[in-house]
Design an enzyme around this catalytic site. Structure first.
Site, mmCIF file in Angstrom:
data_model
loop_
_atom_site.group_PDB
_atom_site.id
_atom_site.type_symbol
_atom_site.label_atom_id
_atom_site.label_comp_id
_atom_site.label_asym_id
_atom_site.label_seq_id
_atom_site.Cartn_x
_atom_site.Cartn_y
_atom_site.Cartn_z
ATOM 1 C CG ASP A 170 -5.225 -0.751 5.384
ATOM 2 O OD1 ASP A 170 -5.960 -1.155 4.465
ATOM 3 O OD2 ASP A 170 -4.746 0.388 5.405
ATOM 4 C CG ASP A 202 -7.037 -4.652 1.910
ATOM 5 O OD1 ASP A 202 -7.465 -4.485 0.753
ATOM 6 O OD2 ASP A 202 -6.576 -3.727 2.600
ATOM 7 C CG ASP A 242 -1.940 -0.977 1.279
ATOM 8 O OD1 ASP A 242 -2.308 -1.408 0.185
ATOM 9 O OD2 ASP A 242 -2.413 -1.329 2.369
HETATM 10 MG MG MG Z 1 -6.340 4.164 3.083
#
Ligand code: MG
Ligand code: ADP
Length: 956
Positions: free
Chosen positions: A684, A688, A349
């Site tokens: 997170d 996901d 990410d």
């Molecule tokens: Mg975010």
């Protein structure tokens, strides 16, 4: 009021007021400190009693299920029978009967206990790791929102639930916004349940239908809620069935599985060897040598099997997890330690992992102009400056109230927000999403505090943010009485102001998306239709900001007739009035750039996956070295259009994916895996979880991650930092290299032993077997085992991160390991056999036939050779003199200790009797030492030759 004790109340049958009353709590302020202290003493910590992992008995019994130990027990029994026959025939004075049997059994038991201790410790270490990632909850206590450890919850607490969280105690819902909870842990039902606080249920309602309660261990998949905690710890529904839970995952790693297979193969091999030796001997010389043959074959059987290996591997993996946790990587599943070393792609990410996640709003852009914002961090202290080129007074702060559109934009920032700002020890901190924290801060700089605003414009509904929707909306209600008074709320100028509506919807999210939903725009205090030229101008402004690496949000609002739940989400978010853009800086983490570079030299591809704008993503990726200018970027929309095969064709080249939703992550992982890559993927959010499960290494965020994502992961980043992933990969490689190192060390020695024993009947006629099973066990477990343990903590070699990753499906014997074991085994046996022949003839001529000290010389030489081997094997490419001897002090200690133990066996009378060794004169010992040094010399010469032959260092 205490007619019924709280424990006996069926909470789903009472209304919320009654529940609050019974527990003497307060809807607004929660419990008071002295109440909390009293209840903590009364109810104890909110935790399930430790039913963790396998029971001690199970661990102990597992130790003896090992096929190697079973074989040793068989050897003990056979040698016991042989002893029994001997015992009947003749009693040698001073000889201890059944010595070997007893000793082998003692070693089997000792090994079992050692294995038990190691495994219990490893299990405890894993359990401790698990508690490190124990969840935290947001509560209202003493009138303030704060975050506490889940253990500290008591009945009566007001617990706040939000998307992705795990419910930490049982409770009665007081409030819920679109709250959906997955209760599979309790009911087995995987469909999420929509919770409703208002209703009361009849007494016979089944647990799955108690929609006004929430239960510990269940997962919030969507929405928010406020819960009055009713039961904690073992009193919860989950506590009642807790025995099934809290298991620590100690599934065997791929390597451990392969080692199990290997030891089975070795045991089978050694049994075949025994059969061949016995059968061959019988054919050649008949029954009179049967006994000798049996002794030889028993010794060989014991020699082949690497008794010490499983324990060393377990310890190495456990130590690996500990080193990783010191570098902030928490392993949740043991196989990850190994797999980490072979990772080829790290998909990360952007926000928070590659960047600092400390957002600061730089400027706000309503239609009438842009305003720069001063001030640092989350402190709501700063000024607004106009950046209009025409205006000359750029260095004098403006008054926000003079700009109605700016004022309204900032109000939207404060209201369309779930975060909280807090001052702690003089520092301003946020609770919640940093993006929202930044918006609260900028609103605060204009004097708009969220609490104050929310008091005058209370929230009545909301449509939550998800990474798929990329926006969120709240609906607030205007207090009629309030609007006439002078307040901090600007006089809202809204179309159809004659309408009875007093509801306003505020919406924020990705600018392109918000803009698509807008029909009007706010210019000053007027609302105007949004023309397409203006639209284009806003979009290009957005792109311009994004390409500077800024995160940009769009804001809009509109008056509402009815609540969105009655009219549908999509409809509610149509025909909005555009308010403007807000841009914020989220600086790249300083250590990431170097970590990216380390990935590159290690043959690992770092990939950025983000929900943010492609230009923002690109700017940050370039700053970090993840992408170069002009590199291909795929967006969520591209991913949707591409077929799996098309995606596969691109996936090797693309380093940045932007504007993606969580389900795209799954497709990216799958495409990478179909190209035979080993993928680590961070995540997170709740959504996901599938991608984290699919990835070879699923990595959850320790700070910002939801409990659901942590549950699905193999590893948790305690500091949410990309650099930590790279550190964990490095540790994984070190662990794997070290495991290979001591496998070479232990198996090389085993082959040396076997060949020596096999050669003895051929070369030293009627001398008998040079090594008894007891002596071999001693070597395999102690003199090989201790240095092997020390080799397990060998520090990283300088080239660990300078070579490409290895294929995890490769055989243990790949890359020359098998050849090494054979080669070194043969060299070791040639050395020992040479010594044996010399020693035998020397003993014969000096001491006579009866003397057996040549056997002790063989035993000692084998042991001491292995000490040299341990020293030399520390590096495959560097000479031992090139290494710092103190960089692995454990090895020095292990070698020193083992050498001393070996000398004790030769020079202490009782030990000599027990192990069947003989006294050696200093000269004889010196000869052994001389032969032993040969193996060390050979390995060092190998390194030199390889260096000259290939003009490069050998790979590890
Ligand atoms: Mg975010
Ligand atoms: P990432 O975490 O990869 O940066 P997200 O999925 O969190 O991406 O966000 C995607 C986009 O959604 C952001 O670029 C932003 O435009 C928007 N967004 C992010 N957080 C919020 C929020 N709290 N409310 C509304 N919109 C948001």
């Amino acid at each position: 009021m205490n007619d019924v004790p709280p424990e006996q109340i069926l909470w789903y049958t009472v209304d919320t007021d009654r529940a609050v009353e019974v527990l003497k709590s307060d809807r607004q302020t929660g419990l008071m400190p002295e109440q909390i202290a009293r209840r903590q003493a009364q109810y104890g910590p909110n935790e399930l009693q430790d039913m963790g992992g396998r029971s001690s008995w199970a661990i102990l019994i597992d130790q003896f299920k090992n096929i190697m130990l079973i074989m040793l027990i068989a050897v003990a029994i056979i040698s016991g029978v042989l002893d029994l026959l001997d015992f009947r025939a003749k009693t040698i004075p001073g000889d201890i009967p059944f010595k070997d049997t007893v000793a082998i059994l003692a070693i089997v038991i000792l090994n079992g206990i050692l294995g038990y201790v190691q495994e219990s410790r490893a299990e405890k270490a894993l359990a401790a790791l698990k508690s490190l990632s124990s969840p935290r909850v947001r509560v209202i206590r003493d009138g303030k929102t704060s975050e506490i450890a889940a253990e500290a919850l008591v009945p009566g607490d007001l617990m706040l639930l939000e998307t992705g969280g795990q419910v930490a105690a049982d409770g009665r819902l007081l409030e819920a916004f679109n709250l959906q909870v997955r209760e599979a842990a309790l009911t087995g039902e995987s469909q999420a349940v929509t919770k409703q606080p208002q209703i009361c249920l009849p007494e016979d309602t089944a647990i799955g239908d108690r929609v006004n309660l929430v239960f510990q261990g269940t997962e919030v998949v969507q929405g928010r809620g406020t819960v009055l905690v009713t039961n904690t710890g073992m009193q919860t529904e989950l506590g009642k069935i807790a025995t099934m839970l809290q298991t620590v995952e100690t599934e065997p790693t791929p390597l451990q599985q392969r080692m199990d297979q290997l030891s089975q193969a070795l045991v089978t091999g050694s049994l075949i060897l025994v059969a061949i030796v016995v059968a061959g001997g019988l054919i050649l010389s008949g029954w009179q040598n049967f006994r000798d043959l049996l002794e030889v074959s028993l010794s060989m059987a014991v020699a082949v099997v690497p008794e010490g290996l499983p324990a060393v591997i377990t310890v190495t993996l456990a130590l690996g997890t500990q080193r990783m946790v010191r570098r902030h990587a928490l392993i949740r599943k043991l196989p990850a330690v190994e797999t980490l070393g072979s990772v080829t792609h790290i998909c990360s990410d952007k926000t928070g992992t590659l960047t600092q996640n400390k957002m600061v709003v730089q400027a706000v852009h309503p239609i009438t102009g842009s305003f720069r914002v001063s001030g640092d961090g989350y402190a709501p202290e700063g000024e607004f400056y106009s950046v209009e080129t025409s205006s000359k007074s750029t260095d004098r702060p403006i008054t926000v109230q003079d700009h109605p559109d700016l004022h309204l934009l900032l109000l939207a920032c404060a209201l369309c927000n779930d975060a909280a700002l807090q001052k702690e020890k003089g520092d301003w901190m946020i609770l919640g999403d940093p993006t929202e924290g930044a918006l609260l801060t900028v609103a605060g700089k204009a004097g708009l505090q969220r609490d104050q605003c929310a008091f005058q414009l209370p929230r009545v509904a909301e449509i939550p943010f998800t990474s798929e929707r990329k926006r969120m909306s709240v609906v607030v209600e205007r207090m009629k009485a309030e609007s006439s008074r002078t307040t901090i709320i600007p006089q809202l100028i809204i179309p159809h102001s004659s309408s009875p509506s007093s509801l306003i919807l505020f919406c924020k999210g990705s600018p392109e998306l918000i803009l698509e939903h807008c029909q009007y725009m706010q210019r000053g205090d007027r609302i105007e239709p949004l023309q397409s030229a203006q639209r284009d101008r806003i979009l290009s402004h957005n792109n311009q900001l994004a390409s500077c690496g800024l995160r940009v949000l769009g804001m809009a609002y509109k008056p509402l007739e009815t609540l969105p739940s009655e009219m549908g989400e999509d409809e509610a978010e149509q025909d909005l009035v555009w308010l403007g853009l807000v841009d914020m800086l989220d600086a790249p983490r300083s250590e990431v750039q170097e970590a990216v570079a380390r990935c590159r030299t290690a043959g690992i591809h770092p990939i950025m996956i983000t929900g943010d704008h492609q230009l923002t993503a690109c700017a940050i990726a370039e700053a970090l070295g993840i992408a170069k200018t002009g590199d291909e970027i795929l967006t969520g929309r591209d991913l949707e259009k591409a077929s799996p095969t098309e995606l596969e064709a691109h996936v090797d080249r693309v380093c940045v994916y932007a504007r993606v939703a969580p389900e795209h992550k799954l497709r990216i992982v799958q495409a990478l895996q179909r190209r035979r890559n080993i993928v680590a993927m961070t995540g997170d959010g709740v959504n996901d979880a599938p991608a984290l499960k699919q990835a070879d290494i699923g990595i959850a965020m320790g700070i910002t991650g939801t409990d659901v994502s942590k549950e699905a992961s193999d590893m948790v980043l305690l500091d949410d930092n990309f650099a930590t992933i790279v550190a964990a990969v490095e540790e994984g490689r070190v662990v794997y290299t070290n495991i290979r190192r001591f496998i070479k060390y232990i198996l090389g020695s085993n082959i040396g032993e076997v060949l020596t024993i096999a050669a003895s009947p051929l070369l030293v006629a009627s001398g008998g077997v040079p090594l008894t099973p007891l002596q071999i066990l001693w070597m395999n477990l102690v003199t090989d085992g201790l240095p092997a343990l020390a080799l397990a903590v060998e520090p990283a070699e300088p080239n660990v991160m300078k070579r490409p990753p290895h294929d995890p499906s490769e055989s243990i014997f790949a890359r020359g390991l098998g050849a090494y074991i054979l080669r070194i085994g043969v060299v070791l046996s040639i050395i020992t056999i040479a010594l044996m022949v010399w020693g035998y003839n020397y003993t014969l001529t000096t001491y006579g036939v009866e003397d057996q000290r040549w056997k002790t010389m063989v035993f000692t030489t084998l042991c001491l050779s292995q000490m040299g081997h341990a020293m030399a094997i520390r590096s495959n490419s560097r000479m031992t003199i090139e290494l710092n001897p103190l960089s692995n002090p454990f090895l020095l200690v292990a070698v020193g200790l083992t050498t001393m133990l070996q000398l004790l066996l030769v020079y202490v009378e009782p030990l000599r009797n027990f192990f069947g060794t003989h006294y050696l004169t200093p000269m004889e010992l010196a000869v052994c030492l001389g032969f032993s040094v040969l193996l060390f010399t050979w390995i060092e010469l190998e390194k030199l030759v390889m260096r000259f032959l290939f003009k490069r260092k050998i790979e590890d």
